[in-house]
Motif scaffolding. Structure first.
Motif, PDB file in Angstrom:
ATOM      1  N   LEU A  89      -8.355   5.734   0.211  1.00  0.00           N
ATOM      2  CA  LEU A  89      -8.141   4.282  -0.406  1.00  0.00           C
ATOM      3  C   LEU A  89      -8.296   3.889  -1.664  1.00  0.00           C
ATOM      4  O   LEU A  89      -7.693   3.389  -2.073  1.00  0.00           O
ATOM      5  N   LYS A 149      -6.592  -3.532   2.885  1.00  0.00           N
ATOM      6  CA  LYS A 149      -6.092  -3.007   4.272  1.00  0.00           C
ATOM      7  C   LYS A 149      -6.165  -3.943   5.321  1.00  0.00           C
ATOM      8  O   LYS A 149      -7.225  -4.712   5.784  1.00  0.00           O
ATOM      9  N   THR A 165      -2.926   3.705   1.621  1.00  0.00           N
ATOM     10  CA  THR A 165      -3.416   3.223   2.625  1.00  0.00           C
ATOM     11  C   THR A 165      -2.803   3.603   3.915  1.00  0.00           C
ATOM     12  O   THR A 165      -3.342   3.321   5.036  1.00  0.00           O
ATOM     13  N   GLY A 187      -5.174   4.199  -3.658  1.00  0.00           N
ATOM     14  CA  GLY A 187      -3.870   3.305  -3.336  1.00  0.00           C
ATOM     15  C   GLY A 187      -3.491   3.894  -2.132  1.00  0.00           C
ATOM     16  O   GLY A 187      -2.525   2.959  -1.907  1.00  0.00           O
ATOM     17  N   VAL A 227      -7.725  -2.654  -3.714  1.00  0.00           N
ATOM     18  CA  VAL A 227      -6.839  -2.311  -2.350  1.00  0.00           C
ATOM     19  C   VAL A 227      -7.141  -2.908  -1.312  1.00  0.00           C
ATOM     20  O   VAL A 227      -8.395  -3.309  -1.231  1.00  0.00           O
ATOM     21  N   VAL A 277      -1.921  -3.110  -2.796  1.00  0.00           N
ATOM     22  CA  VAL A 277      -2.467  -2.598  -4.105  1.00  0.00           C
ATOM     23  C   VAL A 277      -2.285  -3.315  -5.184  1.00  0.00           C
ATOM     24  O   VAL A 277      -0.931  -3.681  -5.428  1.00  0.00           O
ATOM     25  N   GLY A 302       0.625  -1.104   0.069  1.00  0.00           N
ATOM     26  CA  GLY A 302      -0.073   0.157   0.001  1.00  0.00           C
ATOM     27  C   GLY A 302       0.981   1.240   0.107  1.00  0.00           C
ATOM     28  O   GLY A 302       1.877   1.214   0.472  1.00  0.00           O
ATOM     29  N   VAL A 345      -4.955   1.523 -10.334  1.00  0.00           N
ATOM     30  CA  VAL A 345      -5.378   0.841  -9.155  1.00  0.00           C
ATOM     31  C   VAL A 345      -6.693   0.144  -9.539  1.00  0.00           C
ATOM     32  O   VAL A 345      -7.687   0.518 -10.345  1.00  0.00           O
TER      33      VAL A 345
END
Length: 448
Positions: free
Chosen positions: A109, A437, A114, A112, A435, A416, A71, A432
């Motif tokens: 987010l 997290k 994070t 991309g 994504v 990502v 990220g 992107v």
């Protein structure tokens, strides 16, 4: 094991592991065709499990040839999508401020990004005292639903050279004549600078100041020893004055080229810090990359600096380059004239932001992946090398190597997925696609 709601409304267990395959993974300066595993319970990259309980315990993610990278980390972003980290609502309407911050974290987010350092421009003490607690590090509970993660605030100002204020409020900068540690504690709020077990660097992770101001070297030494990253910026320092700043503990340079004296053949100024250190000026700075030279931020929007200037800096010190957006609240907004911090008005035309009635640039409106794409085009570096400037390098600056900005086992599963496209001239552009997290998929391009 995490749980998901099925269509029938029954809570069913979600897979314990996710396996990314059929793609290219960023490992150092290479793209490697291999499988990557994450543990969705811990939210970290992991070694392949020896015996997953069942096939249902593994979420297989077919990357279809896409690139899987850590990220992105933005160490200088002042706001976006209509929200300003220095907004006075932190004092007058804290619930409104909290909601604006939450909404920004969700939308960030999509770009991309994070993790980031929410950056405050030059303000008076009251604003810092109220805003900084909102901007503290937020990742301790490892909750992906919170969106992009604050790694702690970046206080950009107000301890600047009066001749290098840029778009910052002159009233806030002129109010303070010196930069000794006790004054910084008073302006930012000493409690915001205190370290705790949860926040090892307090609410503030980075401070930008001019090293030539009275008391600045003492502040650089004091706060860098405390774990706060001290950055040189908005400065009229000579090369010799800047060297003293690094020797005192400064670790990076804020938006190289902008708001500082420019390179001259007899007085290199701040740029001289990133030149090859053949005289071993910074030998004692073993915490810095490549001969002890400082890191440096670059705004690669084609407005704050020419592509050739970026290429010059990259070629001089590629290990130190960190792409930043320096984005303000107008990123993601339509063109127009808007009210901004401290009663200023800003005109937005595309990616160009200027204080109304002037040619003074007022931050940027670019996102971090667009900066990566510009670095690819202008510096001629590889995709992994360009991505390093928004992943591994900022993570290392922040002391988070192996935790952020990495796809190695044990790192946070902030990831990502991007597609790679080439135009008619053969130039690469990344977009992107997904994504993740803390081990959870939080954004899919085209899906609300």
């Amino acid at each position: 094991m995490p749980l998901l709601h099925s269509e029938a409304g029954v809570r069913t267990p979600s897979p314990r592991f996710a396996r990314f395959s059929n793609g290219r993974i960023v490992r150092g300066n290479q793209l490697i065709s291999e499988t990557l595993w994450i543990d969705t319970d811990s939210g970290r990259v992991c070694e392949p499990p020896s015996n997953p309980d069942s096939n249902e315990d593994v979420d297989v993610v077919d990357l279809q040839g896409k690139i899987l990278a850590p990220g992105f980390i933005d160490i200088q972003i002042n706001g976006a999508f209509g929200f300003d980290f220095s907004d006075s609502s932190c004092v007058t309407a804290p619930q409104k401020f909290q909601k604006g911050l939450h909404d920004l974290n969700q939308r960030l987010l999509e770009t991309g990004t994070t993790s980031y350092l929410p950056t405050m421009t030059s303000q008076f003490a009251k604003t810092y005292h109220h805003a900084l607690p909102f901007l503290r590090p937020t990742g301790s509970d490892r909750d992906p639903s919170k969106g992009a993660e604050s790694l702690g605030a970046h206080c950009e100002g107000p301890f600047f050279a009066h001749t290098q204020k840029g778009c910052h409020s002159p009233e806030a900068i002129l109010a303070y004549k010196t930069s000794e540690p006790e004054l910084l504690k008073g302006v930012y709020g000493e409690v915001n600078l205190l370290t705790t077990e949860v926040n090892p660097a307090g609410h503030v992770r980075m401070i930008t100041l001019a090293p030539e101001r009275a008391g600045a070297l003492d502040s650089i030494k004091t706060f860098s020893e405390q774990g706060i990253i001290m950055s040189i910026g908005h400065t009229a320092a000579t090369y010799a004055e800047a060297v003293k700043g690094v020797q005192a503990g400064a670790k990076t340079v804020t938006h190289l080229y902008n708001a500082m004296n420019q390179l001259h053949h007899r007085e290199p100024g701040i740029f001289g810090l990133i030149a090859s250190s053949k005289d071993r000026v910074f030998d004692q700075r073993t915490d810095l990359a490549d001969d002890g030279r400082p890191y440096f931020g670059i705004i690669a929007d084609g407005i704050h600096l020419h592509p050739s200037s970026l290429r010059l800096a990259y070629n001089a010190h590629p290990e130190g380059l960190i792409l930043i957006t320096d984005a303000v609240m107008f990123m993601g907004m339509e063109d127009g004239t808007y009210e901004w911090t401290n009663g200023q008005r800003t005109v937005k035309q595309g990616l160009t932001l200027q204080l109304e009635g002037t040619k003074t640039l007022a931050g940027s409106a670019i996102d971090l992946l667009s900066c990566v794409n510009n670095l690819l085009r202008w510096a001629g570096c590889s995709v992994p090398e360009a991505l390093r400037a928004v992943t591994t390098t900022p993570a290392t600056l922040l002391g988070l190597q192996g935790i952020k900005g990495s796809t190695e086992p044990g790192a946070d599963a902030d990831l990502v997925v991007s597609t790679e496209k080439r135009d008619a001239r053969g130039l690469t552009t990344l977009q992107v696609s997904e994504v993740w997290k803390f081990g959870k998929r939080v954004h899919v391009c085209g899906r609300k």
